[in-house]
Motif scaffolding. Structure first.
Motif, mmCIF file in Angstrom:
data_model
loop_
_atom_site.group_PDB
_atom_site.id
_atom_site.type_symbol
_atom_site.label_atom_id
_atom_site.label_comp_id
_atom_site.label_asym_id
_atom_site.label_seq_id
_atom_site.Cartn_x
_atom_site.Cartn_y
_atom_site.Cartn_z
ATOM 1 N N MET A 1 18.788 1.440 -12.356
ATOM 2 C CA MET A 1 18.084 2.013 -13.540
ATOM 3 C C MET A 1 16.535 1.851 -13.674
ATOM 4 O O MET A 1 16.219 0.757 -14.006
ATOM 5 C CB MET A 1 18.784 1.978 -14.995
ATOM 6 N N PRO A 2 15.714 2.922 -13.571
ATOM 7 C CA PRO A 2 14.281 2.443 -13.883
ATOM 8 C C PRO A 2 13.943 2.091 -14.982
ATOM 9 O O PRO A 2 14.379 2.411 -16.059
ATOM 10 C CB PRO A 2 13.452 3.725 -13.571
ATOM 11 N N ARG A 3 13.051 0.991 -15.295
ATOM 12 C CA ARG A 3 12.835 0.342 -16.494
ATOM 13 C C ARG A 3 11.378 0.736 -17.058
ATOM 14 O O ARG A 3 10.165 0.773 -16.181
ATOM 15 C CB ARG A 3 12.933 -1.140 -16.628
ATOM 16 N N ILE A 4 11.194 1.430 -18.002
ATOM 17 C CA ILE A 4 9.902 2.077 -18.477
ATOM 18 C C ILE A 4 9.111 1.178 -19.691
ATOM 19 O O ILE A 4 10.082 1.042 -20.629
ATOM 20 C CB ILE A 4 10.154 3.601 -18.951
ATOM 21 N N LEU A 5 8.153 0.897 -19.615
ATOM 22 C CA LEU A 5 7.530 0.282 -20.836
ATOM 23 C C LEU A 5 6.818 1.418 -21.419
ATOM 24 O O LEU A 5 5.792 1.882 -21.057
ATOM 25 C CB LEU A 5 6.688 -1.005 -20.546
ATOM 26 N N LEU A 6 7.046 1.795 -22.842
ATOM 27 C CA LEU A 6 6.340 2.660 -23.494
ATOM 28 C C LEU A 6 5.571 2.129 -24.370
ATOM 29 O O LEU A 6 5.986 1.521 -25.338
ATOM 30 C CB LEU A 6 7.939 3.817 -24.230
ATOM 31 N N VAL A 7 4.264 2.256 -24.258
ATOM 32 C CA VAL A 7 3.455 1.823 -25.323
ATOM 33 C C VAL A 7 2.875 2.800 -26.132
ATOM 34 O O VAL A 7 2.208 3.858 -25.699
ATOM 35 C CB VAL A 7 2.185 1.258 -24.550
ATOM 36 N N GLU A 8 3.301 2.735 -27.616
ATOM 37 C CA GLU A 8 3.018 3.849 -28.350
ATOM 38 C C GLU A 8 2.900 3.352 -29.935
ATOM 39 O O GLU A 8 4.069 2.458 -30.221
ATOM 40 C CB GLU A 8 4.044 4.817 -28.068
ATOM 41 N N ASP A 9 2.036 3.711 -30.545
ATOM 42 C CA ASP A 9 2.266 3.036 -32.209
ATOM 43 C C ASP A 9 2.667 3.950 -33.024
ATOM 44 O O ASP A 9 2.896 3.452 -34.149
ATOM 45 C CB ASP A 9 0.652 2.710 -32.260
ATOM 46 N N ASN A 10 2.933 5.095 -32.721
ATOM 47 C CA ASN A 10 3.245 5.935 -33.716
ATOM 48 C C ASN A 10 4.866 6.108 -33.647
ATOM 49 O O ASN A 10 5.429 6.538 -32.466
ATOM 50 C CB ASN A 10 2.835 7.347 -33.399
ATOM 51 N N GLY B 1 18.229 8.760 -18.192
ATOM 52 C CA GLY B 1 18.528 7.764 -17.361
ATOM 53 C C GLY B 1 17.646 6.548 -17.143
ATOM 54 O O GLY B 1 17.583 5.751 -16.151
ATOM 55 N N TYR B 2 16.619 6.499 -18.182
ATOM 56 C CA TYR B 2 15.866 5.487 -17.957
ATOM 57 C C TYR B 2 16.217 4.269 -19.158
ATOM 58 O O TYR B 2 16.528 4.553 -20.156
ATOM 59 C CB TYR B 2 14.356 5.900 -18.337
ATOM 60 N N GLU B 3 15.764 3.066 -18.702
ATOM 61 C CA GLU B 3 15.713 2.133 -19.753
ATOM 62 C C GLU B 3 14.489 2.061 -20.447
ATOM 63 O O GLU B 3 13.429 1.954 -19.492
ATOM 64 C CB GLU B 3 16.041 0.802 -18.941
ATOM 65 N N VAL B 4 14.420 1.846 -21.666
ATOM 66 C CA VAL B 4 12.934 2.016 -22.265
ATOM 67 C C VAL B 4 12.704 0.721 -23.138
ATOM 68 O O VAL B 4 13.591 0.447 -24.034
ATOM 69 C CB VAL B 4 12.835 3.234 -23.284
ATOM 70 N N LEU B 5 11.517 0.096 -22.763
ATOM 71 C CA LEU B 5 10.928 -1.058 -23.564
ATOM 72 C C LEU B 5 9.958 -0.653 -24.222
ATOM 73 O O LEU B 5 9.226 0.508 -23.960
ATOM 74 C CB LEU B 5 10.640 -2.207 -22.593
#
Ligand code: MN
Length: 133
Positions: free
Chosen positions: A1-10, A25-29
């Motif tokens: 599973m692709p791991r995504i780093l979501l950088v978002e302050d809202n 299907g993404y893992e989200v950090l």
């Protein structure tokens, strides 16, 4: 599973986007400022970074430049999320080292295509959607 780093302050944005990406299907950090983005990138080695530009502590361009200067993580694809789709900002975003950018509000279908292209280029595993799409 692709791991995504979501950088978002809202919080509204990251709640909604992380749920939608998880269904696809993404893992989200998550990171909520520019320094956290750098720290999480070094600790977690995500397959792709979705980088908001307007962020506290360090903005998305500054964080991207610093990540590009770190040899162990400098090759991770970075897709900028920006509310300002103006020509000047686009140049600034790309010259900071982002691979691509997406204008908010997010168009999920288009964002997923952009993510897929960058992930395929870097040889990351493909996402397997849980919603049958
Ligand atoms: Mn922001």
């Amino acid at each position: 599973m692709p791991r995504i780093l979501l950088v978002e302050d809202n919080p509204e944005n990251y709640d909604m986007l992380s749920r939608r990406l998880e269904r696809k299907g993404y893992e989200v950090l998550l990171a909520t400022d520019g320094q956290q983005a750098i720290d999480q990138t070094q600790q977690q080695h995500p397959d792709l970074i979705l980088m908001d530009i307007g962020l506290p502590v360090l903005d998305g361009c500054e964080a991207t430049q610093r990540i590009r200067g770190l040899p162990e993580v400098s090759g991770i694809p970075i897709l900028a999320l920006t509310a300002h789709a103006m020509e000047g900002d686009r140049q600034r975003i790309l010259s900071a080292g982002c691979d691509d950018y997406h204008s908010k509000p997010v168009d999920l279908k288009q964002l997923l295509e952009q993510m897929k292209t960058l992930l395929a280029r870097s040889g990351a595993p493909a996402a397997e959607p849980s919603d049958g799409s």
